[in-house]
Design an enzyme around this catalytic site. Structure first.
Site, PDB file in Angstrom:
ATOM      1  N   HIS A   1       0.855  -1.188   0.000  1.00 42.67           N
ATOM      2  CA  HIS A   1       0.000   0.000   0.000  1.00 42.67           C
ATOM      3  C   HIS A   1       0.891   1.239   0.000  1.00 42.67           C
ATOM      4  O   HIS A   1       2.125   1.127   0.015  1.00 42.67           O
ATOM      5  CB  HIS A   1      -0.997  -0.024   1.154  1.00 42.67           C
ATOM      6  CG  HIS A   1      -0.398  -0.096   2.534  1.00 42.67           C
ATOM      7  ND1 HIS A   1       0.497   0.821   3.014  1.00 42.67           N
ATOM      8  CD2 HIS A   1      -0.579  -0.996   3.537  1.00 42.67           C
ATOM      9  CE1 HIS A   1       0.831   0.518   4.255  1.00 42.67           C
ATOM     10  NE2 HIS A   1       0.209  -0.598   4.594  1.00 42.67           N
TER      11      HIS A   1
ATOM     12  N   HIS B   1       3.847   1.638   2.468  1.00 44.95           N
ATOM     13  CA  HIS B   1       5.099   0.974   2.068  1.00 44.95           C
ATOM     14  C   HIS B   1       5.781   1.767   0.949  1.00 44.95           C
ATOM     15  O   HIS B   1       7.004   1.928   0.921  1.00 44.95           O
ATOM     16  CB  HIS B   1       4.825  -0.451   1.555  1.00 44.95           C
ATOM     17  CG  HIS B   1       4.007  -1.292   2.487  1.00 44.95           C
ATOM     18  ND1 HIS B   1       2.889  -1.977   2.082  1.00 44.95           N
ATOM     19  CD2 HIS B   1       4.148  -1.540   3.810  1.00 44.95           C
ATOM     20  CE1 HIS B   1       2.379  -2.634   3.114  1.00 44.95           C
ATOM     21  NE2 HIS B   1       3.120  -2.374   4.174  1.00 44.95           N
TER      22      HIS B   1
ATOM     23  N   CYS C   1       1.408 -10.497  20.743  1.00 49.50           N
ATOM     24  CA  CYS C   1       0.486  -9.980  19.725  1.00 49.50           C
ATOM     25  C   CYS C   1       1.011 -10.394  18.354  1.00 49.50           C
ATOM     26  O   CYS C   1       2.108  -9.976  17.955  1.00 49.50           O
ATOM     27  CB  CYS C   1       0.372  -8.452  19.817  1.00 49.50           C
ATOM     28  SG  CYS C   1      -0.569  -7.791  18.421  1.00 49.50           S
TER      29      CYS C   1
ATOM     30  N   CYS D   1       1.561  -7.434  15.848  1.00 50.84           N
ATOM     31  CA  CYS D   1       2.814  -6.684  16.054  1.00 50.84           C
ATOM     32  C   CYS D   1       4.019  -7.604  15.953  1.00 50.84           C
ATOM     33  O   CYS D   1       5.150  -7.131  15.882  1.00 50.84           O
ATOM     34  CB  CYS D   1       2.870  -6.050  17.440  1.00 50.84           C
ATOM     35  SG  CYS D   1       1.590  -4.871  17.814  1.00 50.84           S
TER      36      CYS D   1
ATOM     37  N   CYS E   1      -4.686  -5.147  21.896  1.00 50.36           N
ATOM     38  CA  CYS E   1      -3.613  -4.365  21.279  1.00 50.36           C
ATOM     39  C   CYS E   1      -4.271  -3.167  20.582  1.00 50.36           C
ATOM     40  O   CYS E   1      -5.175  -3.354  19.758  1.00 50.36           O
ATOM     41  CB  CYS E   1      -2.867  -5.223  20.252  1.00 50.36           C
ATOM     42  SG  CYS E   1      -1.928  -4.233  19.075  1.00 50.36           S
TER      43      CYS E   1
ATOM     44  N   HIS F   1      -3.907  -3.422  16.666  1.00 52.82           N
ATOM     45  CA  HIS F   1      -4.550  -4.508  15.922  1.00 52.82           C
ATOM     46  C   HIS F   1      -5.932  -4.881  16.442  1.00 52.82           C
ATOM     47  O   HIS F   1      -6.583  -5.760  15.895  1.00 52.82           O
ATOM     48  CB  HIS F   1      -3.614  -5.722  15.864  1.00 52.82           C
ATOM     49  CG  HIS F   1      -2.355  -5.414  15.113  1.00 52.82           C
ATOM     50  ND1 HIS F   1      -1.197  -5.027  15.736  1.00 52.82           N
ATOM     51  CD2 HIS F   1      -2.099  -5.366  13.786  1.00 52.82           C
ATOM     52  CE1 HIS F   1      -0.276  -4.763  14.826  1.00 52.82           C
ATOM     53  NE2 HIS F   1      -0.790  -4.954  13.634  1.00 52.82           N
TER      54      HIS F   1
ATOM     55  N   LYS G   1      -7.118   5.724   9.719  1.00 54.50           N
ATOM     56  CA  LYS G   1      -6.039   4.764   9.578  1.00 54.50           C
ATOM     57  C   LYS G   1      -6.365   3.850   8.386  1.00 54.50           C
ATOM     58  O   LYS G   1      -7.522   3.461   8.220  1.00 54.50           O
ATOM     59  CB  LYS G   1      -5.962   3.941  10.880  1.00 54.50           C
ATOM     60  CG  LYS G   1      -4.791   3.017  10.907  1.00 54.50           C
ATOM     61  CD  LYS G   1      -4.722   2.202  12.179  1.00 54.50           C
ATOM     62  CE  LYS G   1      -3.671   1.145  11.897  1.00 54.50           C
ATOM     63  NZ  LYS G   1      -3.344   0.246  12.874  1.00 54.50           N
TER      64      LYS G   1
ATOM     65  N   LYS H   1      -8.107  -2.625   5.994  1.00 57.24           N
ATOM     66  CA  LYS H   1      -8.917  -3.416   5.060  1.00 57.24           C
ATOM     67  C   LYS H   1     -10.388  -3.331   5.428  1.00 57.24           C
ATOM     68  O   LYS H   1     -11.258  -3.298   4.558  1.00 57.24           O
ATOM     69  CB  LYS H   1      -8.470  -4.882   5.141  1.00 57.24           C
ATOM     70  CG  LYS H   1      -7.292  -5.205   4.267  1.00 57.24           C
ATOM     71  CD  LYS H   1      -7.187  -6.718   4.138  1.00 57.24           C
ATOM     72  CE  LYS H   1      -5.742  -7.127   3.980  1.00 57.24           C
ATOM     73  NZ  LYS H   1      -5.460  -8.492   4.323  1.00 57.24           N
TER      74      LYS H   1
HETATM   75  N1  MSP Z   1       8.353  -6.458   8.531  1.00 60.94           N
HETATM   76  C1  MSP Z   1       8.410  -5.383   9.435  1.00 60.94           C
HETATM   77  C2  MSP Z   1       9.676  -4.576   9.231  1.00 60.94           C
HETATM   78  C3  MSP Z   1      10.948  -5.350   9.366  1.00 60.94           C
HETATM   79  S1  MSP Z   1      12.356  -4.366   8.996  1.00 60.94           S
HETATM   80  C4  MSP Z   1      13.662  -5.287   9.455  1.00 60.94           C
HETATM   81  C5  MSP Z   1       7.196  -4.475   9.215  1.00 60.94           C
HETATM   82  N2  MSP Z   1       6.595  -4.550   8.035  1.00 60.94           N
HETATM   83  S2  MSP Z   1       5.295  -3.710   7.621  1.00 60.94           S
HETATM   84  O1  MSP Z   1       5.016  -4.121   6.278  1.00 60.94           O
HETATM   85  O2  MSP Z   1       4.259  -3.896   8.568  1.00 60.94           O
HETATM   86  O3  MSP Z   1       5.669  -2.210   7.680  1.00 60.94           O
HETATM   87  C6  MSP Z   1       6.778  -1.721   7.009  1.00 60.94           C
HETATM   88  C7  MSP Z   1       6.905  -0.233   7.110  1.00 60.94           C
HETATM   89  O4  MSP Z   1       5.779   0.396   6.507  1.00 60.94           O
HETATM   90  C8  MSP Z   1       7.006   0.280   8.530  1.00 60.94           C
HETATM   91  O5  MSP Z   1       8.098   1.186   8.617  1.00 60.94           O
HETATM   92  C9  MSP Z   1       5.729   1.025   8.720  1.00 60.94           C
HETATM   93  O6  MSP Z   1       5.903   2.111   9.577  1.00 60.94           O
HETATM   94  C10 MSP Z   1       5.431   1.488   7.295  1.00 60.94           C
HETATM   95  N3  MSP Z   1       4.029   1.830   7.156  1.00 60.94           N
HETATM   96  C11 MSP Z   1       2.958   1.001   7.226  1.00 60.94           C
HETATM   97  N4  MSP Z   1       1.828   1.758   7.151  1.00 60.94           N
HETATM   98  C12 MSP Z   1       2.152   3.064   7.042  1.00 60.94           C
HETATM   99  C13 MSP Z   1       1.433   4.251   6.905  1.00 60.94           C
HETATM  100  N5  MSP Z   1       0.122   4.288   6.914  1.00 60.94           N
HETATM  101  N6  MSP Z   1       2.141   5.403   6.764  1.00 60.94           N
HETATM  102  C14 MSP Z   1       3.510   5.421   6.682  1.00 60.94           C
HETATM  103  N7  MSP Z   1       4.202   4.303   6.811  1.00 60.94           N
HETATM  104  C15 MSP Z   1       3.563   3.126   7.084  1.00 60.94           C
HETATM  105  O7  MSP Z   1       6.865  -3.732  10.113  1.00 60.94           O
END
Ligand code: MSP
Length: 489
Positions: free
Chosen positions: A22, A25, A130, A133, A147, A150, A299, A302
């Site tokens: 999304h 990422h 959790c 997380c 949590c 979540h 936020k 889904k």
């Molecule tokens: N797999 C772990 C990271 C391991 S790094 C050694 C993880 N993955 S994640 O897919 O859940 O999230 C990855 C990154 O995307 C995190 O830095 C998270 O903060 C970022 N984001 C997820 N949703 C976001 C927003 N809505 N806004 C900005 N960044 C966001 O955590």
């Protein structure tokens, strides 16, 4: 470890494959892409690492729900990340998957050393976990027993695990963070991390007995490596496996706030335990925490159905416009909101009427003088303004202030617009120097946009007949091109 010379190592988090990519990422990946392109333009050798995090209970459960074998499920989702990054024109150096065999082997090797160094011991864990997380939680992390992120109750866990002696490393880590040996930015992120360290932390479990989807502990195959240890080690295993250790250690780990503490506490602790507590040259130099965004005030989730797929934005606005729109929503270190209804407006004002219109105005003016235009030096005032803008742009990019660096470029764009309106070169016989000034400024604009809007920059250079932006030029051969950003109706 060899000196790093000109080399820079930049990383994004590796993304969980429990769901497709999304814009959260995309935001981080794009930011590192911009930095990579910026430093490469400056002649630095950059290793840009991204990838997917594929082990653990969360992924296992998602695969079960999709009725897929975990590996097949990971293969499918991981490709979606690769494709999204390709569509967004992300120029990474390597894409790691934690299910890669060579990653798994190196993780086992690393943990064997940690055990040999006396940092691991067997113990009993009783507490709550959790899955969302992927971490152990305590009552104080929960709201009404759930949590808060979540919205679910954590699992009760009671099992024999291998523990890592994190506690004894905390004073060292605190000292390194306080002294900016590990620089944590922005300042509020550093304060948050130091606050957590000062409260005190227990040793952590680095293996799980009840999770089957993971890397097996090399000395006890009934346990798997805790997914966060497996994931953090990616930054290390990749360079080891590719024989690129000359890039080590990381110059920058870019992270969101939910994963800040893992990167600022657990990760340096693992490295100190591996390399020895004096080996501070092996630690990441900087960890930057970017903002978290909501979509239309909520936020992304889904359940709400407001998860924005970067591919949809690319389809609607094009690649470069999507890159621009994502990075200009709010300052990089802050939280903010993406208002989908305002994206059209921003596209039309900044890209169609702003950059696109300016480029076509200048090209049209230059073509009146003929396709071949002689370029003189920029006038004194123009040069002063340009130097000032470029200085600010550089400071902003070095500080990861992406939206501000883009504002600097747009200052130049509006300067040119006003200059054209004032000089009205179409009404004058002698307008060569005006056109020459405008062409120089357009070239500079395209140059500053290289890291952000790489394809747009190329198109502008093509219309200006510039093959190598870094070479001096005295004549340009102008070519009319298509509109860079057609207006959205
Ligand atoms: N797999 C772990 C990271 C391991 S790094 C050694 C993880 N993955 S994640 O897919 O859940 O999230 C990855 C990154 O995307 C995190 O830095 C998270 O903060 C970022 N984001 C997820 N949703 C976001 C927003 N809505 N806004 C900005 N960044 C966001 O955590």
């Amino acid at each position: 470890m060899a000196e790093k010379d000109n080399k820079i190592y930049l990383t994004t988090p590796i993304y969980y494959v429990n769901s497709k990519p999304h814009i959260g990422h995309a935001y981080a990946t794009l930011a590192v892409d911009v930095l990579t392109r910026y430093y490469r333009e400056l002649g630095r050798e950059v290793f840009f690492l991204t990838g997917t995090d594929e082990h653990g209970a969360k992924i296992f459960e998602a695969a079960l729900k999709a009725d897929k074998r975990p590996q097949d499920f990971c293969d499918e989702i991981s490709v979606l990340f690769k494709t999204a990054w390709q569509n967004l024109n992300i120029d990474y150096s390597y894409f790691i998957r934690t299910t890669d065999n060579n990653h798994e082997e190196k993780v086992a090797e690393f943990l064997n050393i940690l055990k040999g160094n006396g940092y691991l011991y067997e113990g009993e864990y009783t507490g709550k976990y959790c899955v969302g997380c992927e971490k152990f939680v305590t009552e104080k992390d929960l709201v009404d027993g759930k949590c808060p992120d979540h919205k679910c109750e954590p699992q009760d866990v009671s099992e024999t695990n291998w523990f890592f002696k994190l506690r004894q490393l905390l004073p060292k880590i605190q000292e390194l963070i306080e002294g900016d040996k590990i620089l944590i930015r922005p300042e509020k992120a550093k304060r948050e991390v130091l606050g957590v360290i000062k409260q005190g932390l227990d040793d952590i479990s680095i293996s799980r007995k009840s999770v089957s989807w993971g890397i097996k502990l090399p000395w006890e195959e009934s346990q798997t490596v805790y997914v966060w240890v497996d994931a953090l080690l990616n930054y290390w295993t990749v360079l080891q496996n590719l024989g690129k250790t000359e890039f080590w250690p990381a110059d920058l780990h870019l992270v969101g706030r939910d994963i800040l503490k893992f990167h600022c506490i657990m990760w340096p602790a693992l490295l100190l335990a591996y390399y020895g507590e004096d080996a501070i040259g092996q630690l990441p130099k900087q960890i930057f925490c970017h903002g978290y965004f909501t979509v239309d005030g909520q936020k992304m989730s889904k359940t709400i159905g407001n998860v924005v797929d970067p591919n949809d934005l690319i389809e609607k606005y094009g690649v470069d416009a999507t890159r621009y729109l994502l990075l200009t929503q709010f300052p990089f270190g802050n939280d903010g909101d993406v208002s989908l209804s305002r994206l059209d407006e921003k596209y039309n004002s900044d890209l169609a009427s702003g950059l696109g219109n300016l480029a076509s105005r200048i090209i049209a003016l230059a073509l009146r003088a003929g396709p071949e235009v002689a370029i003189a030096r920029l006038g004194h005032k123009g040069q002063e303004f340009l130097d000032d803008v470029k200085k600010k742009y550089k400071e902003n990019l070095d500080n990861l202030e992406f939206s501000k660096a883009l504002e600097n470029v747009w200052q130049l764009i509006s300067f040119c617009d006003k200059y054209i309106d004032r000089k009205k070169p179409w009404e004058r016989e002698e307008s060569d120097h005006v056109i020459s000034n405008l062409l120089i400024l357009l070239t500079e604009i395209a140059g500053m946009l290289v890291p952000f809007l790489p394809e747009t920059s190329k198109l502008i250079f093509k219309q200006l007949g510039i093959k190598d932006f870094n070479k001096e030029f005295s004549i340009l051969i102008i070519e009319k091109g298509d509109s860079l950003f057609p207006r959205l109706s």
